[in-house]
Design a protein around this motif. Sequence first.
Motif, PDB file in Angstrom:
ATOM      1  N   PRO A 218       1.003  -1.241   0.021  1.00  0.00           N
ATOM      2  CA  PRO A 218       0.126   0.052  -0.082  1.00  0.00           C
ATOM      3  C   PRO A 218       0.695   1.196   0.065  1.00  0.00           C
ATOM      4  O   PRO A 218       2.257   1.143   0.175  1.00  0.00           O
ATOM      5  N   LYS A 219       0.157   2.294  -0.071  1.00  0.00           N
ATOM      6  CA  LYS A 219       0.717   3.518  -0.152  1.00  0.00           C
ATOM      7  C   LYS A 219       1.261   3.924   1.321  1.00  0.00           C
ATOM      8  O   LYS A 219       0.590   3.567   2.464  1.00  0.00           O
ATOM      9  N   VAL A 220       2.663   4.415   1.824  1.00  0.00           N
ATOM     10  CA  VAL A 220       3.340   4.799   3.041  1.00  0.00           C
ATOM     11  C   VAL A 220       3.428   5.882   3.092  1.00  0.00           C
ATOM     12  O   VAL A 220       4.376   6.487   2.277  1.00  0.00           O
ATOM     13  N   TYR A 221       3.102   6.747   3.943  1.00  0.00           N
ATOM     14  CA  TYR A 221       3.402   8.164   4.393  1.00  0.00           C
ATOM     15  C   TYR A 221       4.531   8.169   5.351  1.00  0.00           C
ATOM     16  O   TYR A 221       4.462   7.462   6.393  1.00  0.00           O
ATOM     17  N   THR A 222       5.695   8.743   5.078  1.00  0.00           N
ATOM     18  CA  THR A 222       7.034   8.794   5.975  1.00  0.00           C
ATOM     19  C   THR A 222       7.411  10.197   6.483  1.00  0.00           C
ATOM     20  O   THR A 222       8.408  10.356   7.144  1.00  0.00           O
ATOM     21  N   GLY A 223       6.482  11.180   6.177  1.00  0.00           N
ATOM     22  CA  GLY A 223       6.856  12.327   6.711  1.00  0.00           C
ATOM     23  C   GLY A 223       7.475  13.225   5.574  1.00  0.00           C
ATOM     24  O   GLY A 223       7.804  12.782   4.621  1.00  0.00           O
ATOM     25  N   SER A 224       7.484  14.372   6.109  1.00  0.00           N
ATOM     26  CA  SER A 224       8.004  15.614   5.023  1.00  0.00           C
ATOM     27  C   SER A 224       9.064  16.502   5.713  1.00  0.00           C
ATOM     28  O   SER A 224       9.277  17.444   5.002  1.00  0.00           O
ATOM     29  N   ILE A 225       9.840  16.130   6.647  1.00  0.00           N
ATOM     30  CA  ILE A 225      10.545  16.820   7.410  1.00  0.00           C
ATOM     31  C   ILE A 225      12.046  16.932   6.443  1.00  0.00           C
ATOM     32  O   ILE A 225      12.661  17.931   6.329  1.00  0.00           O
ATOM     33  N   VAL A 226      12.427  15.574   5.969  1.00  0.00           N
ATOM     34  CA  VAL A 226      13.640  15.663   4.862  1.00  0.00           C
ATOM     35  C   VAL A 226      13.070  15.765   3.711  1.00  0.00           C
ATOM     36  O   VAL A 226      12.368  14.957   3.163  1.00  0.00           O
ATOM     37  N   TYR A 227      13.926  16.741   2.897  1.00  0.00           N
ATOM     38  CA  TYR A 227      13.249  16.899   1.764  1.00  0.00           C
ATOM     39  C   TYR A 227      14.106  16.078   0.517  1.00  0.00           C
ATOM     40  O   TYR A 227      13.725  15.989  -0.680  1.00  0.00           O
ATOM     41  N   ASP A 228      15.195  15.385   1.141  1.00  0.00           N
ATOM     42  CA  ASP A 228      15.949  14.431   0.040  1.00  0.00           C
ATOM     43  C   ASP A 228      15.007  13.261   0.171  1.00  0.00           C
ATOM     44  O   ASP A 228      15.095  12.474   1.062  1.00  0.00           O
ATOM     45  N   GLU A 229      14.639  12.845  -1.053  1.00  0.00           N
ATOM     46  CA  GLU A 229      13.540  11.533  -1.092  1.00  0.00           C
ATOM     47  C   GLU A 229      14.495  10.255  -0.693  1.00  0.00           C
ATOM     48  O   GLU A 229      13.790   9.615   0.017  1.00  0.00           O
ATOM     49  N   LEU A 230      15.664  10.301  -1.180  1.00  0.00           N
ATOM     50  CA  LEU A 230      16.525   8.993  -0.910  1.00  0.00           C
ATOM     51  C   LEU A 230      16.722   9.042   0.565  1.00  0.00           C
ATOM     52  O   LEU A 230      16.684   7.857   1.070  1.00  0.00           O
ATOM     53  N   ARG A 231      17.038  10.079   1.210  1.00  0.00           N
ATOM     54  CA  ARG A 231      17.216   9.978   2.657  1.00  0.00           C
ATOM     55  C   ARG A 231      16.100   9.725   3.453  1.00  0.00           C
ATOM     56  O   ARG A 231      16.241   9.046   4.411  1.00  0.00           O
ATOM     57  N   GLN A 232      15.011  10.182   2.957  1.00  0.00           N
ATOM     58  CA  GLN A 232      13.828   9.970   3.802  1.00  0.00           C
ATOM     59  C   GLN A 232      13.388   8.521   3.713  1.00  0.00           C
ATOM     60  O   GLN A 232      12.851   7.780   4.679  1.00  0.00           O
ATOM     61  N   ILE A 233      13.429   7.900   2.551  1.00  0.00           N
ATOM     62  CA  ILE A 233      13.431   6.380   2.477  1.00  0.00           C
ATOM     63  C   ILE A 233      14.537   5.589   3.219  1.00  0.00           C
ATOM     64  O   ILE A 233      14.012   4.596   4.023  1.00  0.00           O
ATOM     65  N   LYS A 234      15.691   6.084   3.346  1.00  0.00           N
ATOM     66  CA  LYS A 234      16.505   5.394   4.241  1.00  0.00           C
ATOM     67  C   LYS A 234      16.219   5.313   5.672  1.00  0.00           C
ATOM     68  O   LYS A 234      16.240   4.628   6.392  1.00  0.00           O
TER      69      LYS A 234
END
Length: 411
Positions: A218-234
């Motif tokens: 499913p779609k998963v929300y991880t927040g938006s504090i980090v603007y680097d998408e790769l860093r956010q997924i890591k």
Amino acid sequence: MRKESDIMNMKVYESMCYSLAKAYTTGVRLYQDGTPLYYFSPYCIEPDPLGPFLSQIIDSGHDVGIITTSLYQFYAFLTLKPGLRLILGPTRALKDSGQEMEELLAILRIEEEKKNAYVRWLCSAPVINIQRLAWLLVSLVIMLQKRPFAIEEVWMESSPESIQNSVQIEYIGNRMNNIEDMGLSQAVEQSLSWEQLVCSYVENGQTDQLKELFSAPPKVYTGSIVYDELRQIKNRGIAMADSVSKAAIRGGLDVQQAFLTMELYIQKLELMQDCPTVERLFQEMVIDFAEQVEKLRCPADDKRHFCRMCIQYISRNVLAPIRTESMAKELGYSRSYLCSRFKQEMGLSITQYIQQEKIEEAKRLLRFSNYNLSEVASLLNFSSQSHFQTVFKRITGETPLEYRKKVKVIK
């Protein structure tokens, strides 16, 4: 003149199309031999973006299938009866190309002042990956035709290999971060529920259920504090590594073993340079934890209770020097009885099983860490590096260095 039964069937088909359009927030149509019979979309927008791809679907020799557009949208189609086709789509345009979007707008003859609105509509279409769309088609065939139908029977048009990776990055980003179609609290709640389900499967060693879950996540929300998408997924991967390792511990995995596994995956995760690779590693990690727990969870009947205790003891002590005398004493058996019964139940000696488990752990270390061979041998309590290499080759058919080179993790 059409029969009354045909009119009734058409009303049923139209009602089904309307429901599908509402459920999946995209356009659904009926075509009879290339002639439009019905079209509904939750968005009041014309012309239908299907236009440039209609002949491709109508002329297809397949009864059930999915096509991919140059913007990496998906259209699904299903033959309801000879000449009558249901067409669903598009899904979101995932390939961000201004030139290709302009070409589509030109073919559709969209007026200049309406282009922005039309593009916004295309970008607000749902993100449905191709597997989930295929499963929808499978469900429809089974329900409408009342016959078994496998997902392998859904024809899927292959897309150019050159754009696969970039598109997948955009897809994952959309799936992870887009919450335009739901409120923030709802998105967070859905993500939390999904993570709790994953941890539950890990804790209970339900590997097959996890693989099924990951086939259409499913779609998963991880927040938006980090603007680097790769860093956010890591960051999400690191957080989940902590959660699933603790779930594995609750499932019976040794604490030291669980945290070592977690650290190895985090080390590898930090080496990743693109979102799809991180996503695949995340799934690999979760399934690995579940498999380790599943291995510990032999049936608890009288016949298998003995083996379950032995396997759990070896798993807890895989990094230590395991001696059969100490193992027998802790489990409450004589050494001779332990050895003979283990071989009878498992089909191999305790020493052979211990070596197999140590080599499995060595493979993780060689793949996910930068330990040299001497350090790996020492960590797993082999008597020497030479002994470790000998055992590794006997069990795997290749040397530790050959294995490390093959998996290409440590460079």
